[in-house]
Design a protein around this motif. Structure first.
Motif, PDB file in Angstrom:
ATOM      1  N   PHE A 131       0.882  -1.062   0.087  1.00  0.00           N
ATOM      2  CA  PHE A 131       0.230  -0.054   0.052  1.00  0.00           C
ATOM      3  C   PHE A 131       0.965   1.302  -0.033  1.00  0.00           C
ATOM      4  CE2 PHE A 131      -3.349  -3.133   1.660  1.00  0.00           C
ATOM      5  CZ  PHE A 131      -4.277  -2.831   0.789  1.00  0.00           C
ATOM      6  N   LYS A 132       2.041   1.238   0.642  1.00  0.00           N
ATOM      7  CA  LYS A 132       2.835   2.413   0.692  1.00  0.00           C
ATOM      8  C   LYS A 132       3.483   2.679  -0.739  1.00  0.00           C
ATOM      9  CE  LYS A 132       6.937   4.272   2.880  1.00  0.00           C
ATOM     10  NZ  LYS A 132       8.180   4.050   3.592  1.00  0.00           N
ATOM     11  N   GLN A 133       3.707   1.535  -1.337  1.00  0.00           N
ATOM     12  CA  GLN A 133       4.168   1.739  -2.846  1.00  0.00           C
ATOM     13  C   GLN A 133       2.943   2.148  -3.682  1.00  0.00           C
ATOM     14  OE1 GLN A 133       5.994  -1.742  -4.486  1.00  0.00           O
ATOM     15  NE2 GLN A 133       5.209  -1.208  -6.652  1.00  0.00           N
ATOM     16  N   LEU A 134       2.031   1.697  -3.506  1.00  0.00           N
ATOM     17  CA  LEU A 134       1.073   2.241  -4.247  1.00  0.00           C
ATOM     18  C   LEU A 134       0.588   3.817  -3.923  1.00  0.00           C
ATOM     19  CD1 LEU A 134      -1.617  -0.695  -4.451  1.00  0.00           C
ATOM     20  CD2 LEU A 134      -0.176   0.246  -6.408  1.00  0.00           C
ATOM     21  N   SER A 135       0.821   4.319  -2.729  1.00  0.00           N
ATOM     22  CA  SER A 135       0.299   5.650  -2.321  1.00  0.00           C
ATOM     23  C   SER A 135       1.339   6.645  -2.818  1.00  0.00           C
ATOM     24  CB  SER A 135       0.346   5.690  -0.702  1.00  0.00           C
ATOM     25  OG  SER A 135       1.486   5.475  -0.136  1.00  0.00           O
ATOM     26  N   GLN A 136       2.587   6.051  -3.342  1.00  0.00           N
ATOM     27  CA  GLN A 136       3.835   7.135  -3.885  1.00  0.00           C
ATOM     28  C   GLN A 136       3.364   7.494  -5.265  1.00  0.00           C
ATOM     29  OE1 GLN A 136       6.984   4.728  -2.822  1.00  0.00           O
ATOM     30  NE2 GLN A 136       7.148   5.566  -0.700  1.00  0.00           N
ATOM     31  N   THR A 137       2.534   7.079  -6.059  1.00  0.00           N
ATOM     32  CA  THR A 137       2.326   7.127  -7.254  1.00  0.00           C
ATOM     33  C   THR A 137       1.117   8.219  -7.381  1.00  0.00           C
ATOM     34  OG1 THR A 137       2.778   5.163  -7.814  1.00  0.00           O
ATOM     35  CG2 THR A 137       1.632   6.206  -9.574  1.00  0.00           C
ATOM     36  N   SER A 155      -4.741   4.576  -4.598  1.00  0.00           N
ATOM     37  CA  SER A 155      -4.028   5.515  -3.710  1.00  0.00           C
ATOM     38  C   SER A 155      -3.365   5.030  -2.533  1.00  0.00           C
ATOM     39  CB  SER A 155      -5.501   6.490  -3.355  1.00  0.00           C
ATOM     40  OG  SER A 155      -6.002   6.898  -4.238  1.00  0.00           O
ATOM     41  N   GLY A 156      -3.519   3.591  -2.389  1.00  0.00           N
ATOM     42  CA  GLY A 156      -2.870   2.983  -1.339  1.00  0.00           C
ATOM     43  C   GLY A 156      -3.636   3.554  -0.020  1.00  0.00           C
ATOM     44  N   TRP A 214       4.148  -8.523  -6.756  1.00  0.00           N
ATOM     45  CA  TRP A 214       3.398  -8.731  -5.322  1.00  0.00           C
ATOM     46  C   TRP A 214       1.770  -9.023  -5.694  1.00  0.00           C
ATOM     47  CZ3 TRP A 214      -0.975  -5.507  -5.480  1.00  0.00           C
ATOM     48  CH2 TRP A 214      -0.830  -4.488  -5.999  1.00  0.00           C
ATOM     49  N   SER A 215       1.295  -9.605  -4.587  1.00  0.00           N
ATOM     50  CA  SER A 215      -0.072 -10.052  -4.594  1.00  0.00           C
ATOM     51  C   SER A 215      -0.943  -9.959  -3.264  1.00  0.00           C
ATOM     52  CB  SER A 215      -0.303 -11.324  -5.231  1.00  0.00           C
ATOM     53  OG  SER A 215       0.099 -12.490  -4.392  1.00  0.00           O
ATOM     54  N   GLN A 258       3.324  -4.910  -9.804  1.00  0.00           N
ATOM     55  CA  GLN A 258       4.682  -4.868  -9.808  1.00  0.00           C
ATOM     56  C   GLN A 258       5.141  -3.408  -9.310  1.00  0.00           C
ATOM     57  OE1 GLN A 258       5.521  -6.272 -13.823  1.00  0.00           O
ATOM     58  NE2 GLN A 258       6.535  -8.004 -13.059  1.00  0.00           N
ATOM     59  N   GLN A 259       5.156  -2.423 -10.476  1.00  0.00           N
ATOM     60  CA  GLN A 259       5.448  -0.970  -9.649  1.00  0.00           C
ATOM     61  C   GLN A 259       3.880  -0.679  -9.688  1.00  0.00           C
ATOM     62  OE1 GLN A 259       7.589   1.393 -12.593  1.00  0.00           O
ATOM     63  NE2 GLN A 259       7.278   3.282 -11.594  1.00  0.00           N
ATOM     64  N   TYR A 260       3.122  -0.970 -10.428  1.00  0.00           N
ATOM     65  CA  TYR A 260       1.721  -0.730 -10.681  1.00  0.00           C
ATOM     66  C   TYR A 260       0.851  -1.845 -10.528  1.00  0.00           C
ATOM     67  CZ  TYR A 260       3.956   3.382 -13.053  1.00  0.00           C
ATOM     68  OH  TYR A 260       5.013   4.280 -13.353  1.00  0.00           O
ATOM     69  N   VAL A 261      -0.518  -1.413 -10.511  1.00  0.00           N
ATOM     70  CA  VAL A 261      -1.387  -2.748 -10.485  1.00  0.00           C
ATOM     71  C   VAL A 261      -1.654  -3.384 -11.636  1.00  0.00           C
ATOM     72  CG1 VAL A 261      -3.871  -3.334 -10.120  1.00  0.00           C
ATOM     73  CG2 VAL A 261      -2.728  -1.653  -8.395  1.00  0.00           C
ATOM     74  N   ASN A 262      -1.426  -4.682 -12.000  1.00  0.00           N
ATOM     75  CA  ASN A 262      -1.414  -5.402 -13.227  1.00  0.00           C
ATOM     76  C   ASN A 262      -2.804  -6.065 -13.346  1.00  0.00           C
ATOM     77  OD1 ASN A 262       1.267  -4.314 -13.568  1.00  0.00           O
ATOM     78  ND2 ASN A 262       2.136  -6.394 -13.144  1.00  0.00           N
ATOM     79  N   GLN A 263      -3.557  -6.463 -12.370  1.00  0.00           N
ATOM     80  CA  GLN A 263      -4.364  -7.390 -12.598  1.00  0.00           C
ATOM     81  C   GLN A 263      -5.250  -7.223 -11.324  1.00  0.00           C
ATOM     82  OE1 GLN A 263      -4.541 -11.914 -12.364  1.00  0.00           O
ATOM     83  NE2 GLN A 263      -5.246 -11.539 -14.517  1.00  0.00           N
TER      84      GLN A 263
END
Length: 195
Positions: A19-25, A108-109, A130-131, A153-158
């Motif tokens: 979630f932290k990774q996603l929130s940084q985008t 948004s994470g 990740w999953s 990976q860096q973003y949501v893929n699926q």
């Protein structure tokens, strides 16, 4: 490989890291293909187009097939626009508002909002990506979903949503990019419709 099967309420260092990774985008553009399987009809409906996620504005789904339509989702409103029609829904006044904003909260994470409706059943981080598996815990989501599986990976893929009644929705994302970092005039105009 890290693999965790957790009590249905646990937040793990792995899920926090995801979630932290996603929130940084702050902005992501991608192509998407959605496959909606309806068990009762024994049919799969496929739609595709582009999606723009903007942390400060919301999510803009631009369907290209089977019909052309724009779906603008913000924390407050849901707007659907075609060449001839436009409809809007106040997210807070609709029981399905939370469903509409699920992808927005995920991208948004926003773990706090997701925690209101879901428990983390599994989370995994490997060198390949990740999953995470979310299990519904709020009454509304339990009526609709069995589980939600997200991979990236860096973003949501699926995103794979297993629904009640043996229905499912699979959304695959491709060609994700975070450039340009500003919205186009057309994208800004569409987001303004949902202000």
């Amino acid at each position: 490989m890290l693999w965790f099967i957790l009590p249905a309420h646990a937040v793990t260092p792995q899920s926090e890291q995801i979630f932290k990774q996603l929130s940084q985008t702050s902005l992501v553009r991608a192509q998407f293909e959605q496959q909606k399987k309806l068990a009762s009809l024994n049919k799969t409906f496929v739609s595709n187009g582009t999606v723009v996620f903007s942390k400060t504005n919301g999510v803009l789904w631009q369907l290209q097939r089977p019909v052309q339509a724009d779906l603008i989702v913000t924390p407050k409103k849901l707007v659907q626009k075609t060449a001839k029609t436009m409809s809007q829904l106040d997210v807070s006044k609709s029981p399905y508002g939370s469903v509409a904003t699920l992808f927005l909260q995920l991208m948004s994470g926003n773990q706090a909002v997701l925690d209101q409706h879901f428990s983390i059943a599994q989370s995994r981080i490997t060198p390949q990506g990740w999953s995470i598996r979310l299990m519904p815990k709020s009454t509304l989501f339990k009526k609709l979903f069995v589980q939600v599986d997200i991979q990236g990976q860096q973003y949501v893929n699926q995103i794979v949503i297993l629904e009640q009644g043996n229905n499912s929705t699979t959304i695959n994302f491709s060609q994700q990019r975070s450039q340009p970092v500003t919205l186009s005039a057309n994208e800004q105009a569409l987001f303004q419709l949902a202000k």
